[in-house]
Write a protein that holds these residues in place. Sequence first.
Motif: not given
Length: 97
Positions: A22-46
């Motif tokens: 996945y791409i993210l707005p910045c490198c700091w956004a990638d963290r172990p709980d990404l898919f459960q975090s408040d950013m989960k809308d940016l890392v949907k399967e689509k």
Amino acid sequence: MKKIYPKCLSKNNEFGHTARGYILPCCWADRPDLFQSDMKDLVKEKFKLSNIEKIEDIIESKEWTNFYTNLKNNKGYSICYIYCSKNKIKKLCTFKK
């Protein structure tokens, strides 16, 4: 609420990316709980890179557009307040001689 100064809105912004595809707005956004975090809308399967034809399919999506609109109104995800608050900017930009 803390004021944020989003680095991802600067002209020199470069996206972050994850090893999970996945791409993210910045490198700091990638963290172990990404898919459960408040950013989960940016890392949907689509939004997985293997599921799209061009990056614009991601960054021009409703979810990403809402993210950037909210940032402009000082409404970011928790990670934004950690890395883009005024105090953090000073800390990140302080170099020791």
